[in-house]
Write a protein that holds these residues in place. Structure first.
Motif, PDB file in Angstrom:
ATOM      1  N   TYR A  13       0.838  -1.200   0.000  1.00  0.00           N
ATOM      2  CA  TYR A  13       0.000   0.000   0.000  1.00  0.00           C
ATOM      3  C   TYR A  13       0.871   1.246   0.000  1.00  0.00           C
ATOM      4  O   TYR A  13       0.649   2.189  -0.773  1.00  0.00           O
ATOM      5  CB  TYR A  13      -0.935  -0.016   1.202  1.00  0.00           C
ATOM      6  CG  TYR A  13      -1.649   1.293   1.423  1.00  0.00           C
ATOM      7  CD1 TYR A  13      -2.581   1.758   0.492  1.00  0.00           C
ATOM      8  CD2 TYR A  13      -1.389   2.076   2.551  1.00  0.00           C
ATOM      9  CE1 TYR A  13      -3.235   2.970   0.685  1.00  0.00           C
ATOM     10  CE2 TYR A  13      -2.040   3.279   2.751  1.00  0.00           C
ATOM     11  CZ  TYR A  13      -2.953   3.730   1.812  1.00  0.00           C
ATOM     12  OH  TYR A  13      -3.586   4.934   2.003  1.00  0.00           O
ATOM     13  N   ARG A  14       1.884   1.252   0.866  1.00  0.00           N
ATOM     14  CA  ARG A  14       2.778   2.411   0.931  1.00  0.00           C
ATOM     15  C   ARG A  14       3.670   2.487  -0.310  1.00  0.00           C
ATOM     16  O   ARG A  14       3.932   3.563  -0.842  1.00  0.00           O
ATOM     17  CB  ARG A  14       3.634   2.345   2.199  1.00  0.00           C
ATOM     18  CG  ARG A  14       2.854   2.572   3.470  1.00  0.00           C
ATOM     19  CD  ARG A  14       2.203   3.934   3.469  1.00  0.00           C
ATOM     20  NE  ARG A  14       1.455   4.187   4.700  1.00  0.00           N
ATOM     21  CZ  ARG A  14       0.666   5.238   4.867  1.00  0.00           C
ATOM     22  NH1 ARG A  14       0.507   6.119   3.883  1.00  0.00           N
ATOM     23  NH2 ARG A  14       0.019   5.421   5.992  1.00  0.00           N
ATOM     24  N   TRP A  15       4.143   1.328  -0.773  1.00  0.00           N
ATOM     25  CA  TRP A  15       4.963   1.314  -1.984  1.00  0.00           C
ATOM     26  C   TRP A  15       4.162   1.858  -3.167  1.00  0.00           C
ATOM     27  O   TRP A  15       4.672   2.630  -3.974  1.00  0.00           O
ATOM     28  CB  TRP A  15       5.432  -0.103  -2.284  1.00  0.00           C
ATOM     29  CG  TRP A  15       6.233  -0.211  -3.564  1.00  0.00           C
ATOM     30  CD1 TRP A  15       5.782  -0.609  -4.795  1.00  0.00           C
ATOM     31  CD2 TRP A  15       7.619   0.095  -3.724  1.00  0.00           C
ATOM     32  NE1 TRP A  15       6.800  -0.567  -5.709  1.00  0.00           N
ATOM     33  CE2 TRP A  15       7.941  -0.136  -5.089  1.00  0.00           C
ATOM     34  CE3 TRP A  15       8.617   0.545  -2.859  1.00  0.00           C
ATOM     35  CZ2 TRP A  15       9.232   0.063  -5.602  1.00  0.00           C
ATOM     36  CZ3 TRP A  15       9.906   0.746  -3.377  1.00  0.00           C
ATOM     37  CH2 TRP A  15      10.191   0.508  -4.711  1.00  0.00           C
ATOM     38  N   GLY A  16       2.905   1.487  -3.243  1.00  0.00           N
ATOM     39  CA  GLY A  16       2.091   1.903  -4.371  1.00  0.00           C
ATOM     40  C   GLY A  16       1.696   3.366  -4.319  1.00  0.00           C
ATOM     41  O   GLY A  16       1.777   4.072  -5.334  1.00  0.00           O
ATOM     42  N   GLU A  17       1.283   3.843  -3.151  1.00  0.00           N
ATOM     43  CA  GLU A  17       0.650   5.161  -3.077  1.00  0.00           C
ATOM     44  C   GLU A  17       1.461   6.218  -2.334  1.00  0.00           C
ATOM     45  O   GLU A  17       1.129   7.402  -2.390  1.00  0.00           O
ATOM     46  CB  GLU A  17      -0.727   5.032  -2.433  1.00  0.00           C
ATOM     47  CG  GLU A  17      -1.668   4.122  -3.220  1.00  0.00           C
ATOM     48  CD  GLU A  17      -3.118   4.337  -2.870  1.00  0.00           C
ATOM     49  OE1 GLU A  17      -3.437   5.371  -2.261  1.00  0.00           O
ATOM     50  OE2 GLU A  17      -3.937   3.474  -3.229  1.00  0.00           O
ATOM     51  N   GLY A  18       2.537   5.817  -1.633  1.00  0.00           N
ATOM     52  CA  GLY A  18       3.324   6.803  -0.906  1.00  0.00           C
ATOM     53  C   GLY A  18       2.680   7.205   0.403  1.00  0.00           C
ATOM     54  O   GLY A  18       1.953   6.430   1.029  1.00  0.00           O
ATOM     55  N   SER A  19       2.930   8.452   0.822  1.00  0.00           N
ATOM     56  CA  SER A  19       2.372   8.944   2.087  1.00  0.00           C
ATOM     57  C   SER A  19       2.093  10.443   1.969  1.00  0.00           C
ATOM     58  O   SER A  19       2.700  11.132   1.143  1.00  0.00           O
ATOM     59  CB  SER A  19       3.345   8.696   3.241  1.00  0.00           C
ATOM     60  OG  SER A  19       4.439   9.610   3.164  1.00  0.00           O
TER      61      SER A  19
END
Length: 259
Positions: free
Chosen positions: A188-194
């Motif tokens: 999720y973080r790899w795909g969309e960042g923060s």
């Protein structure tokens, strides 16, 4: 004389204009004496174009791919099985030698080759832990490895991180599952960042994820922002915040940003 002219007419190639459905000239066809038709230059140029008649766009570069966000369900829970991404690459440093393997959870829907390339490109960068030859990260795809860089769904990430007493369900983060061989990168973080990095720094966020979690594997803990306006230390929990007390730092992906 007449016979010779007829023979010449039979053996000579005849060039015909090819009309499109709208009556315009679309190219030429050469009909040889053997009856075969050969396309002229316009047809050859058409073969170099895509189906729309336009030149095909260039393939995106590695940098462009790494900077492009990919939507991932924050509640995604994969099958828990992994596939090794094939490929071996030498380390860049001269110091402590570490080997790692890259694995991606099955049915994840993300590009495993891009992830593997990003890991090695990041770790061998002079701004990373290979700075001044301190570490050498060699990528292997079989046999023993010092750690396994793993891209996994949020659900599977949480399961593996819990094995080391870590709860990644709060803020949906990644972890180094230190009691196992796996460094878990949350898809999720790899795909969309923060939100702390925003949509314009997706590449930098992904590089930070890699450096941060490998830093834990090297024995480093979390630190805060020491001075307002400084670059954030790579071991700061930048997915969650860029602030410590009254000090707010700027996003930073590298342990040695000076290179």
């Amino acid at each position: 004389m007449f016979t010779g002219l007829c023979a010449a007419a039979v053996t000579a190639a005849t060039t015909l204009l090819v009309l499109g459905q709208d009556g315009t000239v679309g190219g030429t066809v050469t009909r040889a004496a053997d009856g075969e038709e050969r396309a002229g230059e316009p047809a050859e140029r058409e073969a170099e174009q895509d189906g729309s008649g336009q030149d095909a766009p260039p393939e995106p570069t590695y940098e462009e791919q790494l900077a492009t966000a990919t939507p991932v369900d924050p509640d995604l829970s994969g099958p828990g099985s992994f596939t090794v991404v094939p490929g071996t690459e030498p380390g860049a440093g001269r110091g402590t030698e570490l080997t790692y393997r890259v694995e991606v959870e099955d049915d994840l829907g993300l590009d495993p080759e891009l992830f593997a390339r990003a890991v090695h490109t990041t770790l061998t960068d002079e701004r990373s832990w290979s700075h001044e030859g301190r570490y050498s990260f060699e990528r292997v795809d079989e046999g023993e490895a010092d750690f396994v860089m793993t891209l996994a769904s949020p659900g599977t990430t949480a399961e593996w991180c819990a094995k080391s007493g870590l709860d990644t369900t709060v803020d949906n983060v990644s972890c180094d599952s230190a009691s196992t061989e796996r460094i878990m990168i949350n898809a999720y973080r790899w795909g969309e960042g923060s939100p702390t990095y925003g949509p314009d720094l997706v590449r930098e966020y992904r590089e930070m994820l890699i450096n941060h979690e490998v830093g834990h594997r090297l024995g480093l803990g979390h630190v805060g922002c020491a001075k307002d306006g400084d670059l954030a230390p790579v071991m700061m929990q930048q997915t969650k915040t860029l602030s410590s007390g009254s000090a707010t730092c700027r996003p930073n992906a590298w342990p040695h940003p000076e290179g």
